[in-house]
Scaffold this motif. Structure first.
Motif, PDB file in Angstrom:
ATOM      1  N   ILE A 133      -1.040 -39.907  30.182  1.00 27.49           N
ATOM      2  CA  ILE A 133      -1.250 -39.558  28.777  1.00 27.49           C
ATOM      3  C   ILE A 133      -1.358 -38.046  28.623  1.00 27.49           C
ATOM      4  CG2 ILE A 133      -2.906 -39.706  26.875  1.00 27.49           C
ATOM      5  CD1 ILE A 133      -1.120 -42.194  27.113  1.00 27.49           C
ATOM      6  N   ASP A 134      -2.051 -37.372  29.527  1.00 28.46           N
ATOM      7  CA  ASP A 134      -2.156 -35.911  29.447  1.00 28.46           C
ATOM      8  C   ASP A 134      -0.778 -35.247  29.515  1.00 28.46           C
ATOM      9  OD1 ASP A 134      -4.908 -35.820  29.120  1.00 28.46           O
ATOM     10  OD2 ASP A 134      -5.302 -35.636  31.264  1.00 28.46           O
ATOM     11  N   GLU A 135       0.083 -35.738  30.384  1.00 33.04           N
ATOM     12  CA  GLU A 135       1.440 -35.189  30.465  1.00 33.04           C
ATOM     13  C   GLU A 135       2.215 -35.460  29.182  1.00 33.04           C
ATOM     14  OE1 GLU A 135       3.307 -36.741  33.987  1.00 33.04           O
ATOM     15  OE2 GLU A 135       2.060 -35.538  35.321  1.00 33.04           O
ATOM     16  N   LEU A 136       2.038 -36.640  28.593  1.00 30.06           N
ATOM     17  CA  LEU A 136       2.712 -36.968  27.343  1.00 30.06           C
ATOM     18  C   LEU A 136       2.270 -36.027  26.220  1.00 30.06           C
ATOM     19  CD1 LEU A 136       4.619 -38.809  25.739  1.00 30.06           C
ATOM     20  CD2 LEU A 136       2.721 -40.428  25.492  1.00 30.06           C
ATOM     21  N   LEU A 137       1.014 -35.652  26.223  1.00 31.76           N
ATOM     22  CA  LEU A 137       0.496 -34.736  25.208  1.00 31.76           C
ATOM     23  C   LEU A 137       1.073 -33.329  25.336  1.00 31.76           C
ATOM     24  CD1 LEU A 137      -3.241 -35.806  25.186  1.00 31.76           C
ATOM     25  CD2 LEU A 137      -1.641 -36.027  23.272  1.00 31.76           C
ATOM     26  N   THR A 138       1.341 -32.902  26.557  1.00 31.18           N
ATOM     27  CA  THR A 138       1.766 -31.516  26.768  1.00 31.18           C
ATOM     28  C   THR A 138       3.269 -31.343  26.977  1.00 31.18           C
ATOM     29  OG1 THR A 138       1.304 -31.667  29.147  1.00 31.18           O
ATOM     30  CG2 THR A 138      -0.475 -30.860  27.729  1.00 31.18           C
ATOM     31  N   ALA A 139       3.960 -32.397  27.317  1.00 35.44           N
ATOM     32  CA  ALA A 139       5.398 -32.295  27.593  1.00 35.44           C
ATOM     33  C   ALA A 139       6.193 -32.033  26.316  1.00 35.44           C
ATOM     34  CB  ALA A 139       5.893 -33.586  28.235  1.00 35.44           C
ATOM     35  N   PRO A 140       7.309 -31.329  26.446  1.00 34.55           N
ATOM     36  CA  PRO A 140       8.181 -31.149  25.284  1.00 34.55           C
ATOM     37  C   PRO A 140       8.918 -32.450  24.972  1.00 34.55           C
ATOM     38  CG  PRO A 140       9.175 -30.171  27.226  1.00 34.55           C
ATOM     39  CD  PRO A 140       7.799 -30.638  27.635  1.00 34.55           C
ATOM     40  N   LEU A 141       9.076 -32.733  23.697  1.00 37.87           N
ATOM     41  CA  LEU A 141       9.829 -33.924  23.309  1.00 37.87           C
ATOM     42  C   LEU A 141      11.304 -33.703  23.583  1.00 37.87           C
ATOM     43  CD1 LEU A 141       8.082 -34.893  19.961  1.00 37.87           C
ATOM     44  CD2 LEU A 141       7.638 -35.750  22.273  1.00 37.87           C
ATOM     45  N   GLU A 142      11.930 -34.685  24.175  1.00 41.83           N
ATOM     46  CA  GLU A 142      13.347 -34.623  24.529  1.00 41.83           C
ATOM     47  C   GLU A 142      14.210 -35.077  23.354  1.00 41.83           C
ATOM     48  OE1 GLU A 142      16.937 -36.838  25.666  1.00 41.83           O
ATOM     49  OE2 GLU A 142      15.039 -37.801  25.208  1.00 41.83           O
ATOM     50  N   SER A 143      13.690 -36.017  22.565  1.00 46.59           N
ATOM     51  CA  SER A 143      14.421 -36.493  21.392  1.00 46.59           C
ATOM     52  C   SER A 143      13.423 -37.046  20.381  1.00 46.59           C
ATOM     53  CB  SER A 143      15.457 -37.563  21.775  1.00 46.59           C
ATOM     54  OG  SER A 143      14.834 -38.627  22.470  1.00 46.59           O
ATOM     55  N   VAL A 144      13.843 -37.027  19.110  1.00 46.73           N
ATOM     56  CA  VAL A 144      12.996 -37.544  18.027  1.00 46.73           C
ATOM     57  C   VAL A 144      13.876 -38.293  17.036  1.00 46.73           C
ATOM     58  CG1 VAL A 144      11.324 -35.662  18.283  1.00 46.73           C
ATOM     59  CG2 VAL A 144      13.124 -35.461  16.584  1.00 46.73           C
ATOM     60  N   THR A 145      13.267 -39.170  16.267  1.00 51.97           N
ATOM     61  CA  THR A 145      14.021 -39.926  15.269  1.00 51.97           C
ATOM     62  C   THR A 145      14.338 -39.048  14.061  1.00 51.97           C
ATOM     63  OG1 THR A 145      12.019 -40.732  14.170  1.00 51.97           O
ATOM     64  CG2 THR A 145      12.942 -42.116  15.949  1.00 51.97           C
ATOM     65  N   TYR A 146      15.292 -39.511  13.266  1.00 54.68           N
ATOM     66  CA  TYR A 146      15.637 -38.801  12.032  1.00 54.68           C
ATOM     67  C   TYR A 146      14.414 -38.668  11.126  1.00 54.68           C
ATOM     68  CZ  TYR A 146      20.473 -39.888  13.387  1.00 54.68           C
ATOM     69  OH  TYR A 146      21.669 -40.013  14.056  1.00 54.68           O
ATOM     70  N   GLU A 147      13.628 -39.721  11.037  1.00 58.57           N
ATOM     71  CA  GLU A 147      12.434 -39.697  10.180  1.00 58.57           C
ATOM     72  C   GLU A 147      11.410 -38.693  10.689  1.00 58.57           C
ATOM     73  OE1 GLU A 147      12.088 -41.234   7.206  1.00 58.57           O
ATOM     74  OE2 GLU A 147      14.143 -41.945   7.488  1.00 58.57           O
ATOM     75  N   ALA A 148      11.304 -38.537  12.003  1.00 58.36           N
ATOM     76  CA  ALA A 148      10.397 -37.530  12.560  1.00 58.36           C
ATOM     77  C   ALA A 148      10.855 -36.129  12.154  1.00 58.36           C
ATOM     78  CB  ALA A 148      10.321 -37.667  14.080  1.00 58.36           C
TER      79      ALA A 148
END
Length: 100
Positions: free
Chosen positions: A66-81
């Motif tokens: 979870i800590d890595e998920l919080l700090t990692a850069p997002l690789e992709s996001v949805t159109y709505e995001a």
């Protein structure tokens, strides 16, 4: 094993879920607006086949906690995001704070 924990980010509550499976672990952090998730999330499916649901979500790859998920850069996001200002390269924390 499944672990569900509340987490607080800058005064806002989110729910972290860890699902330990053979040879992999699924990770999500969510609130009532949207979520971020590990590489198991299929953003293409959400954008194309489930577009009518208007799902706000982001995906980070290579994360194991979870800590890595919080700090990692997002690789992709949805159109709505994207409509909320959530973009690729943004950290999980930054994306979640756009969902409040």
């Amino acid at each position: 094993m499944v672990i569900i924990e509340p987490i607080m980010i800058k005064g806002h509550f989110f729910t972290a879920v860890v699902v330990q499976l053979p040879k992999t672990t699924l990770l999500t952090i969510s609130n009532d607006t949207g979520y971020i998730m590990c590489g198991a999330l299929d953003v293409g499916l959400l954008n194309d086949r489930l577009a009518d649901r208007k799902i706000i979500a982001g995906r980070a790859v290579g994360v194991k906690t979870i800590d890595e998920l919080l700090t990692a850069p997002l690789e992709s996001v949805t159109y709505e995001a994207h409509q909320l200002g959530i973009t690729e390269g943004m950290s999980g924390v930054e994306a979640l704070l756009k969902m409040v």
